[in-house]
Design a protein around this motif. Structure first.
Motif, PDB file in Angstrom:
ATOM      1  N   PHE A  86     -25.628  81.378   1.260  1.00  0.00           N
ATOM      2  CA  PHE A  86     -25.796  81.916  -0.086  1.00  0.00           C
ATOM      3  C   PHE A  86     -27.059  81.377  -0.744  1.00  0.00           C
ATOM      4  O   PHE A  86     -27.625  80.367  -0.317  1.00  0.00           O
ATOM      5  CB  PHE A  86     -24.580  81.582  -0.959  1.00  0.00           C
ATOM      6  N   ALA A  87     -27.477  82.073  -1.797  1.00  0.00           N
ATOM      7  CA  ALA A  87     -28.561  81.648  -2.685  1.00  0.00           C
ATOM      8  C   ALA A  87     -28.286  82.291  -4.044  1.00  0.00           C
ATOM      9  O   ALA A  87     -28.160  83.512  -4.135  1.00  0.00           O
ATOM     10  CB  ALA A  87     -29.921  82.098  -2.160  1.00  0.00           C
ATOM     11  N   GLU A  88     -28.118  81.432  -5.050  1.00  0.00           N
ATOM     12  CA  GLU A  88     -27.838  81.933  -6.407  1.00  0.00           C
ATOM     13  C   GLU A  88     -26.612  82.848  -6.391  1.00  0.00           C
ATOM     14  O   GLU A  88     -25.533  82.420  -6.034  1.00  0.00           O
ATOM     15  CB  GLU A  88     -29.066  82.634  -6.993  1.00  0.00           C
ATOM     16  N   ASN A  89     -26.792  84.126  -6.753  1.00  0.00           N
ATOM     17  CA  ASN A  89     -25.671  85.063  -6.831  1.00  0.00           C
ATOM     18  C   ASN A  89     -25.595  85.986  -5.607  1.00  0.00           C
ATOM     19  O   ASN A  89     -24.935  87.015  -5.648  1.00  0.00           O
ATOM     20  CB  ASN A  89     -25.766  85.915  -8.097  1.00  0.00           C
ATOM     21  N   LEU A  92     -25.004  85.920   2.054  1.00  0.00           N
ATOM     22  CA  LEU A  92     -25.448  86.566   3.281  1.00  0.00           C
ATOM     23  C   LEU A  92     -24.430  86.284   4.380  1.00  0.00           C
ATOM     24  O   LEU A  92     -24.135  85.130   4.675  1.00  0.00           O
ATOM     25  CB  LEU A  92     -26.818  86.015   3.696  1.00  0.00           C
ATOM     26  N   VAL A  93     -23.880  87.341   4.951  1.00  0.00           N
ATOM     27  CA  VAL A  93     -22.917  87.221   6.036  1.00  0.00           C
ATOM     28  C   VAL A  93     -23.577  87.770   7.297  1.00  0.00           C
ATOM     29  O   VAL A  93     -24.019  88.920   7.311  1.00  0.00           O
ATOM     30  CB  VAL A  93     -21.618  88.003   5.735  1.00  0.00           C
ATOM     31  N   LYS A  94     -23.662  86.942   8.332  1.00  0.00           N
ATOM     32  CA  LYS A  94     -24.229  87.368   9.614  1.00  0.00           C
ATOM     33  C   LYS A  94     -23.082  87.675  10.569  1.00  0.00           C
ATOM     34  O   LYS A  94     -22.109  86.924  10.649  1.00  0.00           O
ATOM     35  CB  LYS A  94     -25.109  86.268  10.216  1.00  0.00           C
ATOM     36  N   VAL A 103     -17.573  95.377   8.708  1.00  0.00           N
ATOM     37  CA  VAL A 103     -17.168  94.229   7.892  1.00  0.00           C
ATOM     38  C   VAL A 103     -17.455  94.510   6.420  1.00  0.00           C
ATOM     39  O   VAL A 103     -16.621  94.246   5.550  1.00  0.00           O
ATOM     40  CB  VAL A 103     -17.867  92.934   8.359  1.00  0.00           C
ATOM     41  N   ALA A 104     -18.630  95.061   6.122  1.00  0.00           N
ATOM     42  CA  ALA A 104     -19.002  95.354   4.731  1.00  0.00           C
ATOM     43  C   ALA A 104     -18.047  96.358   4.100  1.00  0.00           C
ATOM     44  O   ALA A 104     -17.652  96.203   2.945  1.00  0.00           O
ATOM     45  CB  ALA A 104     -20.437  95.864   4.655  1.00  0.00           C
ATOM     46  N   PHE A 105     -17.658  97.373   4.850  1.00  0.00           N
ATOM     47  CA  PHE A 105     -16.716  98.361   4.322  1.00  0.00           C
ATOM     48  C   PHE A 105     -15.412  97.673   3.914  1.00  0.00           C
ATOM     49  O   PHE A 105     -14.894  97.894   2.817  1.00  0.00           O
ATOM     50  CB  PHE A 105     -16.430  99.448   5.361  1.00  0.00           C
ATOM     51  N   ILE A 127     -25.019  91.325   6.256  1.00  0.00           N
ATOM     52  CA  ILE A 127     -24.456  91.901   5.027  1.00  0.00           C
ATOM     53  C   ILE A 127     -24.954  91.067   3.857  1.00  0.00           C
ATOM     54  O   ILE A 127     -24.860  89.844   3.880  1.00  0.00           O
ATOM     55  CB  ILE A 127     -22.915  91.851   5.029  1.00  0.00           C
ATOM     56  N   LEU A 128     -25.467  91.733   2.849  1.00  0.00           N
ATOM     57  CA  LEU A 128     -25.868  91.073   1.615  1.00  0.00           C
ATOM     58  C   LEU A 128     -24.847  91.435   0.547  1.00  0.00           C
ATOM     59  O   LEU A 128     -24.653  92.606   0.242  1.00  0.00           O
ATOM     60  CB  LEU A 128     -27.269  91.525   1.171  1.00  0.00           C
TER      61      LEU A 128
END
Length: 149
Positions: A86-89, A92-94, A103-105, A127-128
Motif C-alpha cells: 500500500f501507499a497512502e489510500n 496494490l494486490v499482486k 480477484v478484482a471482480f 489490482i489497484l
C-alpha cells in the motif's frame, strides 16, 4: 437471432463447456448456427461480465455470480494472491498472471459495502484498490489479510 437470444446462448455455452478463447467461443456459436464477428463477441462478453479465470483445466471464460461468496474469494486469494502492499489510500494486490480480473471482480463485490471503498482497476496480474482516504487503509488491509488466512 436477436442480441438477447445471442447473449443467452453465450451463457449456456460457457456454463456447459470449457471455453478458453474468443475464437473457440465463436466456433461454438457457429456450431449453434450463430455467426458473430470478434468485435461483437467482445462487446457481448463485456456486457455479460465474463472474465477469464485459471482453473485446473487451464484458462477459461466464466460468468461470475453477482452474489459474493466469501469462501470462494478466500480460496481464490489462497491460490493466486502473491503480495499486498500500500501507499497512502492505494492498495496494490499482486496475483499470479491471468488472475487479477477475477480477484478484482470478487473484491469489488466484497468491499463495496464499505463507504471508504471507491473501486479497483485490474490488469493481468495487478489490482489497484482505491480508498477514499488513507485513514481507512489499515482497516482495508486487515480485511484483505483476513482473506489470506
Amino acid at each position: 437471432m436477436n442480441k438477447k437470444e445471442r447473449l443467452e446462448k453465450i451463457k449456456e455455452i460457457l456454463k456447459k463447456r470449457n471455453i478458453s478463447s474468443q475464437k473457440e467461443l465463436m466456433e461454438a456459436l457457429r456450431e449453434e448456427g450463430i455467426y458473430v464477428v470478434q468485435a461483437t463477441l467482445s462487446r457481448d462478453l463485456k456486457e455479460l461480465g465474463v472474465i477469464r479465470q485459471s482453473s485446473d483445466l487451464g484458462k477459461r471464460y466464466i460468468i461470475p455470480e453477482n452474489a459474493i461468496n466469501v469462501a470462494s474469494l478466500k480460496d481464490l486469494f489462497h491460490r493466486v494472491v502473491v503480495s499486498i502492499d500500500f501507499a497512502e489510500n492505494l492498495i496494490l494486490v499482486k496475483t499470479i498472471p491471468g488472475n487479477a480480473q477475477a480477484v478484482a471482480f470478487l473484491l469489488d463485490n466484497f468491499l463495496n459495502v464499505y463507504d471508504y471503498f471507491v473501486g479497483s482497476v485490474a490488469g493481468d496480474d495487478t489490482i489497484l484498490i482505491v480508498l477514499r482516504s488513507k485513514d481507512k487503509t489499515q482497516e482495508a488491509l486487515e480485511k484483505l489479510e483476513e482473506l489470506r488466512k
